[in-house]
Design a protein around this motif. Structure first.
Motif, PDB file in Angstrom:
ATOM      1  N   LEU A  80      -3.195  -3.641   9.756  1.00 18.74           N
ATOM      2  CA  LEU A  80      -4.332  -3.030   9.063  1.00 18.74           C
ATOM      3  C   LEU A  80      -5.645  -3.589   9.593  1.00 18.74           C
ATOM      4  O   LEU A  80      -6.612  -2.839   9.790  1.00 18.74           O
ATOM      5  CB  LEU A  80      -4.208  -3.285   7.558  1.00 18.74           C
ATOM      6  CG  LEU A  80      -5.312  -2.687   6.685  1.00 18.74           C
ATOM      7  CD1 LEU A  80      -5.309  -1.173   6.781  1.00 18.74           C
ATOM      8  CD2 LEU A  80      -5.142  -3.130   5.237  1.00 18.74           C
ATOM      9  N   ALA A  81      -5.709  -4.887   9.842  1.00 15.95           N
ATOM     10  CA  ALA A  81      -6.928  -5.503  10.356  1.00 15.95           C
ATOM     11  C   ALA A  81      -7.290  -4.958  11.736  1.00 15.95           C
ATOM     12  O   ALA A  81      -8.473  -4.805  12.067  1.00 15.95           O
ATOM     13  CB  ALA A  81      -6.763  -7.018  10.412  1.00 15.95           C
ATOM     14  N   GLN A  82      -6.284  -4.640  12.546  1.00 13.53           N
ATOM     15  CA  GLN A  82      -6.545  -4.095  13.877  1.00 13.53           C
ATOM     16  C   GLN A  82      -7.147  -2.702  13.814  1.00 13.53           C
ATOM     17  O   GLN A  82      -7.874  -2.287  14.719  1.00 13.53           O
ATOM     18  CB  GLN A  82      -5.241  -4.061  14.675  1.00 13.53           C
ATOM     19  CG  GLN A  82      -4.661  -5.434  14.978  1.00 13.53           C
ATOM     20  CD  GLN A  82      -3.285  -5.352  15.608  1.00 13.53           C
ATOM     21  OE1 GLN A  82      -2.747  -4.261  15.842  1.00 13.53           O
ATOM     22  NE2 GLN A  82      -2.695  -6.505  15.886  1.00 13.53           N
ATOM     23  N   LEU A  83      -6.838  -1.966  12.736  1.00 15.52           N
ATOM     24  CA  LEU A  83      -7.266  -0.564  12.637  1.00 15.52           C
ATOM     25  C   LEU A  83      -8.473  -0.372  11.725  1.00 15.52           C
ATOM     26  O   LEU A  83      -9.013   0.725  11.644  1.00 15.52           O
ATOM     27  CB  LEU A  83      -6.111   0.285  12.098  1.00 15.52           C
ATOM     28  CG  LEU A  83      -4.826   0.301  12.926  1.00 15.52           C
ATOM     29  CD1 LEU A  83      -3.690   0.879  12.104  1.00 15.52           C
ATOM     30  CD2 LEU A  83      -5.022   1.095  14.206  1.00 15.52           C
ATOM     31  N   ALA A  84      -8.903  -1.424  11.029  1.00  9.79           N
ATOM     32  CA  ALA A  84      -9.885  -1.269   9.961  1.00  9.79           C
ATOM     33  C   ALA A  84     -11.259  -0.820  10.442  1.00  9.79           C
ATOM     34  O   ALA A  84     -12.098  -0.439   9.625  1.00  9.79           O
ATOM     35  CB  ALA A  84     -10.013  -2.582   9.186  1.00  9.79           C
ATOM     36  N   ALA A  85     -11.506  -0.864  11.742  1.00 17.25           N
ATOM     37  CA  ALA A  85     -12.822  -0.466  12.245  1.00 17.25           C
ATOM     38  C   ALA A  85     -12.983   1.049  12.314  1.00 17.25           C
ATOM     39  O   ALA A  85     -14.101   1.541  12.465  1.00 17.25           O
ATOM     40  CB  ALA A  85     -13.056  -1.070  13.635  1.00 17.25           C
ATOM     41  N   THR A  86     -11.917   1.810  12.199  1.00 24.19           N
ATOM     42  CA  THR A  86     -12.029   3.265  12.279  1.00 24.19           C
ATOM     43  C   THR A  86     -12.765   3.786  11.040  1.00 24.19           C
ATOM     44  O   THR A  86     -12.516   3.313   9.922  1.00 24.19           O
ATOM     45  CB  THR A  86     -10.648   3.917  12.383  1.00 24.19           C
ATOM     46  OG1 THR A  86      -9.879   3.575  11.225  1.00 24.19           O
ATOM     47  CG2 THR A  86      -9.914   3.431  13.630  1.00 24.19           C
ATOM     48  N   PRO A  87     -13.672   4.748  11.199  1.00 19.95           N
ATOM     49  CA  PRO A  87     -14.512   5.185  10.070  1.00 19.95           C
ATOM     50  C   PRO A  87     -13.711   5.680   8.868  1.00 19.95           C
ATOM     51  O   PRO A  87     -14.035   5.347   7.723  1.00 19.95           O
ATOM     52  CB  PRO A  87     -15.362   6.305  10.681  1.00 19.95           C
ATOM     53  CG  PRO A  87     -15.400   6.003  12.140  1.00 19.95           C
ATOM     54  CD  PRO A  87     -14.067   5.394  12.463  1.00 19.95           C
ATOM     55  N   GLN A  88     -12.669   6.504   9.114  1.00 21.17           N
ATOM     56  CA  GLN A  88     -11.896   7.037   7.989  1.00 21.17           C
ATOM     57  C   GLN A  88     -11.222   5.919   7.201  1.00 21.17           C
ATOM     58  O   GLN A  88     -11.262   5.905   5.968  1.00 21.17           O
ATOM     59  CB  GLN A  88     -10.842   8.024   8.492  1.00 21.17           C
ATOM     60  CG  GLN A  88     -11.337   9.443   8.688  1.00 21.17           C
ATOM     61  CD  GLN A  88     -10.169  10.398   8.828  1.00 21.17           C
ATOM     62  OE1 GLN A  88      -9.186  10.131   9.517  1.00 21.17           O
ATOM     63  NE2 GLN A  88     -10.255  11.535   8.163  1.00 21.17           N
TER      64      GLN A  88
END
Length: 358
Positions: free
Chosen positions: A263-271
């Motif tokens: 989750l931390a790796q993906l958390a930068a995506t706007p959605q």
């Protein structure tokens, strides 16, 4: 809250402040105004939007107290020039319009979904989470009060005429007060019950070294006697249940792992960032393998539902050949389980102490 509850709440508050000869009109008008904020799916085109927009913008601008206050005032100005009733008692009708509109988001804020009371300020949605989205114990007093007020008010089939008309009109007013008072007392009880559960949970979590961990409590479906507490941890979350009828002593918590690293790796995506803001970060993440062998990363909103079948679940990423998680081009929602009767049966058994914690 559900639409019926918002209708009868809007009817009750509007009918209580207008002159008695306007009461039946106010019952109708208040009911319409009371449910109006939930039509934001049409006003803002949310029905055709992506799932993140639909979920996070519902209870947004249409539930903002400043927006509704201005909208109610503008509606009142328009009606004052076009309605004889409003022109006859303008101040009372202004209060009727405001109360019918503003009580809607305030009541929604008592649920766990989240309501953006001060939009456009970008503060997290308010979720006091002391009452389930549907709770007959709150709704029925309001419903009975509205039905009896309609029956007994001037123009109603039970109103009659002559000397008894004044007495029956006063009875109509009294039933509205009784309905609103009982529902308000139940809401106050829900807050007291929540404080009790939070206190017990805090004592139990302190012995586990989790006294400072982010957590929330919420009643389970259709009652305020069985509660669930979710506690976030670096590698997952803890779940504790509390029946105010059957349980004694400390709360017991069960740990559930969550892939917080992915989750931390993906958390930068706007959605995903928007979704985490909306849920206050109370989410669980697990890898699942589809029938075609593809591995997907599934995010569950822990605030609504029972483990593991949460009502809001999202497909947020897929895994490539090297095992890396790649954000989905667009987050999609996974349909909620169709059969919930077994879950409701478990709630009832757990409430009475006849079932172990999930």
């Amino acid at each position: 809250m559900d639409s019926l509850t918002q209708v009868v709440l809007g009817s009750s508050v509007a009918a209580l402040v207008v002159p008695e000869r306007h009461r039946r009109v106010a019952l109708v008008a208040g009911g319409i105004l009371g449910t109006l904020p939930d039509l934001d799916v049409f006003w803002f085109g949310l029905a055709g939007s992506d799932v993140v927009t639909q979920v996070t913008w519902h209870r947004g601008p249409s539930h903002s107290l400043p927006v509704l206050a201005v909208a109610g005032w503008l509606l009142w100005l328009w009606l004052k020039r076009r309605s004889a009733l409003v022109g006859e008692s303008p101040r009372r009708w202004l209060w009727a319009i405001w109360l019918a509109l503003l009580t809607h988001p305030l009541l929604d804020a008592f649920t766990v979904y989240g309501t953006q009371l001060l939009w456009p300020l970008q503060m997290p949605p308010v979720m006091w989470s002391s009452i389930f989205i549907i709770d007959p114990a709150y709704t029925l007093p309001l419903l009975f009060g509205v039905i009896l007020a309609w029956w007994l008010s001037p123009g109603g089939a039970g109103a009659g005429a002559g000397p008894g008309a004044v007495r029956r009109s006063r009875s109509a007013h009294r039933w509205l007060v009784i309905g609103l008072s009982l529902s308000s007392l139940y809401l106050a009880w829900s807050m007291a019950a929540k404080c009790t559960v939070d206190r017990i949970a805090a004592q139990s979590l302190a012995t586990m070294g989790l006294q400072d961990a982010p957590r929330f409590s919420t009643p389970l479906p259709f009652n305020t006697l069985l509660w669930r507490v979710i506690v976030m941890a670096p590698d997952g979350y803890w779940i504790g249940d509390r029946s105010l009828i059957a349980d004694r002593g400390r709360m017991r918590f069960i740990f559930r792992p969550s892939d917080t690293r992915a989750l931390a790796q993906l958390a930068a995506t706007p959605q995903l960032r928007r979704l985490l803001w909306f849920t206050h970060g109370f989410v669980g993440v697990q890898a699942r393998q589809r029938g075609d062998g593809a591995r997907r990363l599934i995010l569950s909103d822990l605030r609504m539902g029972l483990e593991p079948d949460y009502f809001f679940r999202y497909d947020i990423a897929g895994q490539d050949a090297e095992g890396r998680w790649l954000a989905a081009p667009e987050i999609t929602r996974i349909p909620a389980p169709g059969n919930r009767l077994s879950g409701l049966a478990w709630v009832w058994r757990r409430l009475l102490g006849r079932e172990a914690q999930q």
